[in-house]
Design a protein around this motif. Structure first.
Motif, mmCIF file in Angstrom:
data_model
loop_
_atom_site.group_PDB
_atom_site.id
_atom_site.type_symbol
_atom_site.label_atom_id
_atom_site.label_comp_id
_atom_site.label_asym_id
_atom_site.label_seq_id
_atom_site.Cartn_x
_atom_site.Cartn_y
_atom_site.Cartn_z
ATOM 1 N N LEU A 32 0.829 -1.202 0.000
ATOM 2 C CA LEU A 32 0.000 0.000 0.000
ATOM 3 C C LEU A 32 0.869 1.259 0.000
ATOM 4 O O LEU A 32 0.562 2.244 -0.687
ATOM 5 C CB LEU A 32 -0.913 -0.005 1.223
ATOM 6 N N HIS A 33 1.938 1.206 0.763
ATOM 7 C CA HIS A 33 2.843 2.360 0.838
ATOM 8 C C HIS A 33 3.453 2.645 -0.531
ATOM 9 O O HIS A 33 3.537 3.797 -0.968
ATOM 10 C CB HIS A 33 3.938 2.071 1.862
ATOM 11 N N SER A 34 3.837 1.605 -1.257
ATOM 12 C CA SER A 34 4.471 1.797 -2.562
ATOM 13 C C SER A 34 3.493 2.336 -3.594
ATOM 14 O O SER A 34 3.895 3.010 -4.556
ATOM 15 C CB SER A 34 5.074 0.478 -3.045
ATOM 16 N N ARG A 35 2.188 2.061 -3.440
ATOM 17 C CA ARG A 35 1.182 2.547 -4.397
ATOM 18 C C ARG A 35 1.039 4.062 -4.364
ATOM 19 O O ARG A 35 0.559 4.668 -5.324
ATOM 20 C CB ARG A 35 -0.172 1.902 -4.089
ATOM 21 N N LEU A 36 1.466 4.695 -3.266
ATOM 22 C CA LEU A 36 1.274 6.139 -3.121
ATOM 23 C C LEU A 36 2.052 6.934 -4.167
ATOM 24 O O LEU A 36 1.638 8.039 -4.540
ATOM 25 C CB LEU A 36 1.707 6.592 -1.716
ATOM 26 N N ALA A 37 3.148 6.400 -4.648
ATOM 27 C CA ALA A 37 4.006 7.148 -5.567
ATOM 28 C C ALA A 37 3.272 7.542 -6.850
ATOM 29 O O ALA A 37 3.560 8.593 -7.445
ATOM 30 C CB ALA A 37 5.253 6.343 -5.903
ATOM 31 N N THR A 38 2.328 6.711 -7.268
ATOM 32 C CA THR A 38 1.602 7.001 -8.519
ATOM 33 C C THR A 38 0.099 7.186 -8.297
ATOM 34 O O THR A 38 -0.658 7.289 -9.260
ATOM 35 C CB THR A 38 1.826 5.853 -9.514
ATOM 36 N N ALA A 39 -0.334 7.237 -7.062
ATOM 37 C CA ALA A 39 -1.763 7.336 -6.769
ATOM 38 C C ALA A 39 -2.322 8.690 -7.200
ATOM 39 O O ALA A 39 -1.649 9.718 -7.126
ATOM 40 C CB ALA A 39 -2.009 7.128 -5.286
#
Length: 851
Positions: A32-39
């Protein structure tokens, strides 16, 4: 609450149960944390919901790991929201912006966000600033307007209106002048506000500030510049009053404390209704205990400058400001209350801190393990916390003490009355004077015992010169034993009085651990990257250490030789700090320089008011421009007079060619000069020299050259002739025949200067000095310490202050001096026995003896 919650406990909580139904296949926290970069903006609430569920199911290593995980995720969401807000606003205003982060704008997180300590349902306290030089917004478009618009858009992304889900509740109210400014202001305006218009709570807020989004480099640069505002070098005990007033205001005005205000005894046996955050004996009191000690002592002790509450408590124990037991228990109470608080907030994802009743209470207990003795646990912990809080934030009640002033003259009586009335003539507000009445009575009693007609006037004059008098009186009131460290120097030592006038708050050095190393005590000098702040801090360090060690000598805690060594250590540490300051200012890793100390610096016999006799030496391949700049900056660093005076007087006249020679001396030039052009007096000056700072490898080469110079065979007769000419000049121009009952230690015939000179002459010839010379020099060195500290030069021995008469042994002093004068004169006459008593011709370069 490190352990994951059971499924049964989750089902009893409506919010967590709803999340479990909505996200049956939730990703890992890392995913979930890694998804923030392109959210995108609409993705963030969904990611936050899944993260909340995963967070509740995760087994954490410890309480601190849990808070950090939650906070790091918050940082990432705020930073992504800022990027998205920039793109939206930039497109609207036709700005050309980078695809990701934009330079110049940054967000600071305060409170628990700044402390890596977020609650499950915390709001986030933010303030925003921009660097006008790097913000990619033309001035004519309005930088403050566009930066504030970006912050508004960020708020809408994180907390969308009329939406079922949100990312974070955002609070901007802690920003400077929140009622009259936009959401973002320039760094320059922020500095002006904090240093000149801020309130005490602004400083409390900033101590937990850190950059959580945007231009990290620009944000950290601002925090570095604000360090002197947040972390004050003086021990400011008015901080306790300010924090206590803030706590009182919260208690009186916060709607969540209505029940507690109505209760006759706020700490009850029942846990229901207790406000975990703001209630008596709760989280805020633990935070205030830590924050107050950090704000008071953090300026001197960089280890206390941490944003996390539990880390602050641990560091306070390590610096012995609180006991290890207090730290351990407060850390445990804090973790327990926060565990309960998180459980309370998980029920409906509400920002509440009050222990509920009914179903919410049952659900909360299920999350924390449903302890049978829950009410007693809460009550006991509250009582222990509040007891410690009350001890720290005690108020000084008005004293009923009276002092007999009948023995004082009219002027002294007026001064004494002002002191005993809370220093009413010294700028103390009328509402605060009662706190300092007992201090006033103590001071009057101390001064009355001194039997000095001018004592009241001298001390009162000093107190009226203080810039922030109430801060000073708060320090003395909390630590009345410091009065003795203040009164005696003001009455007896002109040199120490001068130091106090420059740096009045240095007496708080006596509250530092006595066994701390000098290097530890100097750490604060380099904590700020600002050049001018470093120069002020360097002077503060020197003044503190001189005053501390002078006091120890006057109190009999150290010997004369011990003081000389301490003063030499202080000078060497100052040179080390100065080299670092100069290197950073010139933007180089290090200065390729070694420093040769001569005179008292060389013999490790520095005394009060000693200057530094130095030669700055560089390797032959060093850039000449860098070498010259480095020496000029060293001189500026040490000798420029600032608010707290200078660090040291600097004397570089003993370098090759004296005043006319280059200030930066190359190693080969140093060698060539002393081998081919130097006069004998230069070798006499070189005899006690040693390396006192800088490059050690280069220093070893310099000392090898010194050994070569002093061991090379020379014409003894020629040396004595040259040395005698120089001695005659000293005797005529500097030395003075002095009666044995007059204080003149250094410049009397047969005194310290003559003894040092003849000792160095023996060293140059590699002849062991007479055994009687060493104890004479030791006695003279002790005498000059007393003479300079007490301002006795040229005065009769009979005028020595009575307080120190026994320590100095003034009854036998004239006889001792007469004997030493005679012995030194005899040694000098014997050494120069072959020289004619008439003036010899001007000496030339050293004459070396042929092999």
């Amino acid at each position: 609450m490190p352990a994951a919650f059971s499924n049964e406990a989750l089902r009893q909580n409506p919010y967590l149960s709803d999340l479990a139904e909505r996200f049956p296949n939730s990703e890992t926290l890392e995913g979930l944390h890694s998804r923030l970069a392109t959210a995108e903006a609409e993705d963030l609430p969904q990611i936050k919901g899944q993260f909340s569920l995963g967070f509740a199911r995760t087994h954490f290593q410890d309480f601190d790991d849990m808070g950090r995980t939650w906070t790091v995720f918050a940082d990432a969401t705020i930073d992504r929201a800022l990027q998205l807000a920039w793109q939206i606003v930039g497109k609207r205003h036709k700005l050309v912006l980078p695809e990701t982060s934009v330079p110049g704008l940054f967000i600071l997180g305060l409170g628990k966000l700044g402390g890596f300590d977020l609650n499950f349902s915390s709001d986030i306290d933010l303030i925003a600033f921009y660097d006008a030089e790097t913000l990619p917004v033309p001035a004519h478009k309005g930088q403050a307007y566009i930066a504030s618009e970006v912050c508004k858009r960020l708020t809408q992304i994180l907390q969308p209106r009329n939406a079922p889900d949100f990312v974070w509740r955002v609070d901007w109210r802690l920003r400077p002048e929140s009622s009259g400014t936009g959401l973002a202001i320039s760094s320059a305006k922020a500095e002006t506000f904090y240093f000149f218009r801020s309130l005490p709570w602004h400083r409390l807020a900033l101590m937990k500030a850190r950059v959580v989004a945007g231009d990290v480099e620009a944000g950290q640069a601002l925090l570095n510049r604000l360090e002197p505002f947040i972390w004050r070098r003086n021990l400011d005990f008015t901080t306790l009053d300010e924090l206590a007033a803030l706590k009182t205001r919260i208690n009186n005005e916060h709607p969540g404390l209505e029940t507690e205000r109505a209760a006759p005894d706020p700490i009850t046996d029942a846990a229901v209704g207790f406000n975990l955050k703001l209630g008596r004996g709760g989280i805020r009191e633990i935070e205030f205990i830590a924050n107050a000690q950090q704000l008071i002592h953090g300026g001197k002790r960089p280890d206390l400058r941490v944003t996390n509450t539990r880390a602050a408590l641990s560091n306070l124990a390590q610096t012995e400001l609180i006991t290890q037991q207090d730290a351990d228990e407060l850390r445990a109470h804090y973790a327990y209350f926060r565990k309960v608080e998180n459980a309370v907030q998980m029920f409906r994802n509400e920002q509440t801190h009050i222990i509920p009743d009914g179903d919410a209470n049952v659900a909360m207990r299920a999350l924390i393990g449903d302890p049978e003795n829950f009410d007693k646990e809460i009550s006991t912990r509250r009582q222990e916390v509040h007891a410690r809080f009350s001890t720290l934030f005690r108020d000084n009640a008005q004293t009923e003490k009276t002092t007999n002033l009948s023995t004082l003259d009219e002027h002294a009586t007026l001064i004494a009355r002002s002191w005993t009335r809370g220093f009413q003539d010294h700028g103390v507000p009328a509402t605060s004077r009662h706190k300092y009445q007992e201090l006033g009575h103590n001071l009057v009693a101390r001064v009355q015992r001194l039997d000095r007609p001018d004592a009241f006037e001298r001390i009162d004059s000093f107190l009226k010169q203080l810039g922030r008098s109430e801060q000073y009186f708060a320090l003395l009131s909390r630590h009345p034993d410091l009065l003795d460290k203040l009164v005696s120097p003001l009455l007896h030592s002109p040199h120490m009085s001068e130091i106090l006038a420059q740096s009045p708050h240095i007496i708080d050095i006596f509250l530092s651990p006595e066994d701390s190393e000098l290097r530890e005590q100097s750490e604060f000098v380099l904590t700020s990257p600002d050049y001018e702040h470093r120069l002020e801090a360097l002077r503060r360090f020197v003044n503190e250490q001189l005053f501390l060690n002078y006091t120890h000598f006057l109190d009999g805690k150290t010997t004369a030789r011990g003081l000389q060594q301490k003063l030499t250590d202080i000078a060497e540490e100052t040179l080390t700090l100065s080299l670092r300051i100069v290197a950073d200012d010139l933007e180089v890793e290090s200065i390729p320089m070694t420093i040769l100390g001569l005179g008292k610096m060389g013999t490790r016999a520095m005394g009060p008011k000693s200057d530094l006799d130095l030669i700055f030496l560089f390797a032959d391949d060093c850039d000449p421009d860098l070498a010259a700049k480095a020496v000029r900056r060293m001189r500026t660093t040490l000798t420029t007079k600032l608010r707290e005076g200078i660090a040291y007087e600097l004397d570089t006249r003993l370098r090759p060619s004296g005043r006319s020679g280059p200030p930066a001396v190359k190693l080969s030039a140093f060698h060539d000069h002393h081998m081919n052009r130097a006069h004998s007096w230069e070798h006499i000056a070189l005899a006690p020299a040693r390396i006192v700072g800088g490059d050690e490898v280069l220093g070893s080469k310099v000392m090898a050259i010194k050994k070569e110079i002093l061991t090379r065979p020379r014409d003894t007769a020629a040396f004595k002739a040259d040395a005698y000419v120089m001695f005659q000049r000293l005797a005529e121009e500097r030395l003075k025949e002095t009666p044995p009952d007059i204080w003149r230690t250094k410049l009397r015939r047969g005194g310290l200067m003559e003894a040092d000179y003849i000792h160095a002459c023996f060293d140059v010839l590699a002849v062991k000095p007479p055994t009687e010379l060493a104890p004479i020099m030791e006695n003279w060195n002790e005498s000059i310490i007393w003479e300079r500290l007490l301002g006795l030069t040229g005065k009769p021995v009979s005028e020595t202050p009575a307080r120190f008469a026994q320590k100095i042994s003034i009854e036998t002093l004239p006889q001792l001096w007469a004997e030493q004068d005679k012995m030194i004169k005899e040694l000098t006459a014997k050494f120069f026995a072959d020289q004619k008593m008439s003036k010899s011709p001007a000496p030339g370069p050293v004459i070396w003896r042929k092999p």
